[in-house]
Scaffold this motif. Structure first.
Motif, mmCIF file in Angstrom:
data_model
loop_
_atom_site.group_PDB
_atom_site.id
_atom_site.type_symbol
_atom_site.label_atom_id
_atom_site.label_comp_id
_atom_site.label_asym_id
_atom_site.label_seq_id
_atom_site.Cartn_x
_atom_site.Cartn_y
_atom_site.Cartn_z
ATOM 1 N N HIS A 187 1.078 -2.520 9.266
ATOM 2 C CA HIS A 187 -0.029 -2.061 8.422
ATOM 3 C C HIS A 187 -1.298 -1.834 9.234
ATOM 4 O O HIS A 187 -1.497 -2.461 10.274
ATOM 5 N N TYR B 282 -8.622 -0.846 1.937
ATOM 6 C CA TYR B 282 -7.323 -0.231 1.686
ATOM 7 C C TYR B 282 -6.310 -0.726 2.706
ATOM 8 O O TYR B 282 -6.614 -0.834 3.895
ATOM 9 N N THR B 283 -5.107 -1.016 2.222
ATOM 10 C CA THR B 283 -3.992 -1.395 3.082
ATOM 11 C C THR B 283 -3.071 -0.189 3.199
ATOM 12 O O THR B 283 -2.664 0.388 2.183
ATOM 13 N N ILE B 284 -2.734 0.175 4.425
ATOM 14 C CA ILE B 284 -1.942 1.383 4.681
ATOM 15 C C ILE B 284 -0.685 0.995 5.461
ATOM 16 O O ILE B 284 -0.781 0.521 6.603
ATOM 17 N N ARG C 156 -5.534 -1.828 8.191
ATOM 18 C CA ARG C 156 -6.493 -2.108 7.112
ATOM 19 C C ARG C 156 -7.735 -1.253 7.335
ATOM 20 O O ARG C 156 -8.259 -1.188 8.448
ATOM 21 N N GLU C 157 -8.195 -0.627 6.255
ATOM 22 C CA GLU C 157 -9.325 0.291 6.342
ATOM 23 C C GLU C 157 -10.390 -0.129 5.332
ATOM 24 O O GLU C 157 -10.098 -0.248 4.134
ATOM 25 N N GLY D 295 0.811 -1.209 0.000
ATOM 26 C CA GLY D 295 0.000 0.000 0.000
ATOM 27 C C GLY D 295 0.851 1.269 0.000
ATOM 28 O O GLY D 295 2.058 1.209 -0.150
ATOM 29 N N ARG D 296 0.174 2.419 0.156
ATOM 30 C CA ARG D 296 -1.254 2.536 0.403
ATOM 31 C C ARG D 296 -2.006 2.209 -0.878
ATOM 32 O O ARG D 296 -1.702 2.743 -1.937
ATOM 33 N N HIS E 249 -2.455 0.815 -5.998
ATOM 34 C CA HIS E 249 -1.818 -0.030 -4.982
ATOM 35 C C HIS E 249 -0.304 0.042 -5.184
ATOM 36 O O HIS E 249 0.194 0.838 -5.966
#
Length: 328
Positions: A199, A174-176, A201-202, A151-152, A251
């Motif tokens: 990370h 979304y992976t941040i 995760r959202e 990510g992000r 990504h």
């Protein structure tokens, strides 16, 4: 130009559309058709001349397809489709549930081997390109640690898993990555990082009518292999907000090996990706590996394989002599 490789697409979501676009960019390939579980007449491909067939008609085209690229989801589609279709076709897929790859490999290997087919599983960028770079890193720096950051960006596999939760009408994930964690790795300090430190995760979720938001949220954050090991935030939004704000699929990420060749010298190997379209890039990887699968099958390599089993030269349309002259 030499032999033309005939490609079939099984499934036509974002990844399938990416494969259709990628095949067009490879002069040694042609698209036999798209195979869908939807009504073929209702599907609108990128190009009006692309043939569309029912998935149930695949067997009739066995002699017209050199490699079938499977574009279903990893959670429910590929565990069934992968073994079944590997008994009929040379296949490439992007199965990306890391913890289940060994059992998926075994499930695909038997049918493919029995039918003298070649089935490449888990291609893409992770698993896939990042996997290769993790192997390179560990081999070159045996005294070291491997770190992967994603990510992000929007994760296709995790978004698909979210959408399959009962009570979810639509959604994305979304992976941040943690910038603090990345900086520690890049400076060669070799930190020991827990999963939750790397990370967040959202999720952005549209609820189905009558769904209980608390139950949906709990089902997501406790999902094994996807969210249970991460700090996961679930936001509930409207269908209009989902369509307006979450249409793009960016990504990327980093695969980093930090190690020491001596007490005096730290070394860091980094491979990174910045992607405007996750599915289009993943599709491009699948198409390159379709070329390799076709060649492996002609060489008599049957059964399941992964990107770690494929010599890099087989991915290229160039000859071995041209690769030595131009890229070595």
């Amino acid at each position: 130009m030499g032999e033309t490789i005939r490609i079939g697409i099984a499934g036509y979501g974002n990844l399938g559309r990416g494969v259709e676009a990628a095949v067009e960019k490879n002069a040694d390939m042609q698209l036999t058709g798209i195979f869908t579980r939807r009504q073929p007449a209702d599907l609108v491909p990128l190009h009006s001349g692309t043939a569309v067939y029912a998935m149930t008609d695949l067997a009739a085209y066995e002699d017209d397809i050199d490699v079938l690229i499977l574009c279903g989801g990893s959670k429910e589609d590929l565990p069934q489709q992968g073994p079944a279709l590997a008994a009929q076709f040379n296949t490439v897929d992007s199965f990306d549930t890391h913890a289940r790859i060994p059992e998926y490999y075994d499930a695909v290997d038997g049918p493919a081997r029995a039918s003298r087919k070649t089935a490449l599983i888990s291609a893409g960028w992770d698993p896939g390109m990042f996997s290769i770079n993790r192997v390179y890193g560990e081999a070159l720096l045996p005294d070291g640690d491997t770190y992967t950051f994603w990510g992000r960006g929007l994760s296709q596999g995790h978004s698909d898993a979210v959408r399959r939760v009962p009570g979810v009408a639509g959604g994305v994930q979304y992976t941040i990555p943690s910038e603090t964690a990345i900086d520690k790795v890049r400076n060669g300090s070799r930190p020991q990082l827990e999963t939750r430190e790397k990370h967040v995760r959202e999720c952005f979720v549209v609820l189905a009518d009558g769904a209980d938001p608390a139950a949906v949220s709990e089902a997501i954050v406790t999902m094994p292999h996807y969210f249970d090991q991460y700090d996961t935030e679930v936001h509930f939004i409207t269908a209009e907000e989902l369509a307006r704000d979450h249409r793009a699929m960016p990504h990327g990420g980093f695969s980093i090996r930090s190690g020491n060749t001596s007490a005096e010298h730290a070394q860091v190997i980094e491979y990174g990706l910045t992607l405007e379209s996750n599915p289009e890039f993943t599709a491009s990887v699948l198409v390159a590996y379709a070329r390799a699968v076709h060649r492996l099958n002609q060489q008599g390599r049957f059964g399941a394989v992964t990107v770690l089993d494929v010599p890099p030269g087989l991915l290229s349309p160039k000859s071995a002599a041209d690769l030595r002259a131009e890229l070595l």
